[in-house]
Enzyme design. Structure first.
Site, PDB file in Angstrom:
ATOM      1  CB  CYS A 103      33.072  40.550  42.909  1.00 21.80           C
ATOM      2  SG  CYS A 103      34.672  41.095  42.301  1.00 21.80           S
TER       3      CYS A 103
ATOM      4  CB  CYS B 191      37.972  44.417  48.885  1.00 26.90           C
ATOM      5  SG  CYS B 191      37.801  42.788  48.163  1.00 26.90           S
ATOM      6  CB  CYS B 192      37.830  47.880  44.789  1.00 30.27           C
ATOM      7  SG  CYS B 192      36.153  47.291  44.454  1.00 30.27           S
TER       8      CYS B 192
ATOM      9  CB  CYS C   7      36.165  49.258  40.727  1.00 29.24           C
ATOM     10  SG  CYS C   7      34.884  48.339  39.943  1.00 29.24           S
TER      11      CYS C   7
ATOM     12  CB  CYS D 284      30.377  43.649  45.470  1.00 31.80           C
ATOM     13  SG  CYS D 284      31.600  43.365  46.757  1.00 31.80           S
TER      14      CYS D 284
HETATM   15  S1  SF4 Z   1      33.797  44.268  43.775  1.00 30.35           S
HETATM   16 FE1  SF4 Z   1      33.694  43.499  45.917  1.00 30.35          FE
HETATM   17  S2  SF4 Z   1      34.743  41.505  45.989  1.00 30.35           S
HETATM   18 FE2  SF4 Z   1      35.236  42.539  44.022  1.00 30.35          FE
HETATM   19  S3  SF4 Z   1      37.165  43.528  44.417  1.00 30.35           S
HETATM   20 FE3  SF4 Z   1      35.590  45.072  44.829  1.00 30.35          FE
HETATM   21  S4  SF4 Z   1      35.036  44.882  47.021  1.00 30.35           S
HETATM   22 FE4  SF4 Z   1      36.266  43.060  46.431  1.00 30.35          FE
END
Ligand code: SF4
Length: 238
Positions: free
Chosen positions: A199, A116-117, A225, A202
């Protein structure tokens, strides 16, 4: 990149004795307008924005807008644009949240936060940094073990450009002293035990005694990240 920047040009060792203003001033002299601050508008980022605005009112500022920021963060971004007269460069992922859910399943962050990151932060960052010769971050050594050896000026081998970390040696107390002295706006979530704000999915509040980034990716052995990784076997971050 627009100029030939050599890792060997960097005054990495002398810079360790420089103030945040001196590190930023060096960066502006050497790279403006191909240098930009990266910020998610945490307390440290707000300090850097304030210092940068005093040195170079036309400084560049970008954010990796994942689409999952807290409402408080989006409100703060508007205040930053008004107060500092800067147009924040918003780097967005190729996939909207809906498209990501369709391609990778619902709540990717809860199953594969690295993926996701990668989609929402690392790839947009790579694309932004390809336009620049240098970037500026607000990371501090005491934020996490992985950041303990951060240099104030270093070669970013992962992305292939110069990286400035002007407040690498600041303490959390120094950050807040600056904010109060200069009446710098900040994210109200800091007053609710969120020292590090990312985010919504998270980020959680932390207890006293935890690393400031302990509230990120709770339940996973993840504190970064993927933006500030160091290439293995390289000195000075590069
Ligand atoms: S912090 Fe969480 S929601 Fe944001 S990009 Fe990374 S995994 Fe995705």
């Amino acid at each position: 990149m627009t100029a030939a920047v050599e890792k060997t040009d960097l005054p990495a060792i002398e810079a360790e004795g420089w103030s945040a203003e001196e590190v930023l001033a060096w960066g502006f002299d050497r790279f403006h307008p191909h240098l930009a601050l990266a910020s998610a508008f945490g307390a440290e980022g707000m300090v850097l924005i304030d210092i940068a605005s005093r040195l170079r009112p036309d400084f560049r500022l970008f954010t990796l807008d994942t689409g999952f920021f807290f409402p408080e963060t989006y409100e703060l971004m508007e205040r930053v644009e008004e107060r500092y007269g800067v147009a924040i460069e918003r780097c967005r992922p190729a996939l909207s949240p809906h498209e990501q859910a369709r391609a990778h399943g619902e709540a990717l962050w809860s199953r594969h936060p690295d993926r996701c990151c990668e989609i929402r932060k690392v790839l947009p960052l790579r694309s932004k940094l390809a336009e620049l010769d240098a970037w500026v971050t607000a990371i501090r050594r005491e934020q996490s073990p992985a950041r303990a050896s951060t240099a104030k000026i270093e070669w970013d081998a992962k992305f292939g450009l110069v990286k400035l970390n002007p407040i690498a040696d600041w303490t959390w107390q120094e950050v807040w002293q600056y904010i109060r002295t200069h009446r710098v706006p900040y994210n109200p979530l800091h007053d609710r035990r969120y020292p590090s704000i990312g985010c919504t999915h998270c980020t959680r509040p932390v207890d006293g005694g935890e690393y400031s980034r302990a509230g990120r990716w709770a339940g996973f052995a993840k504190l970064e990240c993927g933006l500030h990784d160091r290439a293995p076997g390289t000195a000075n971050g590069g």
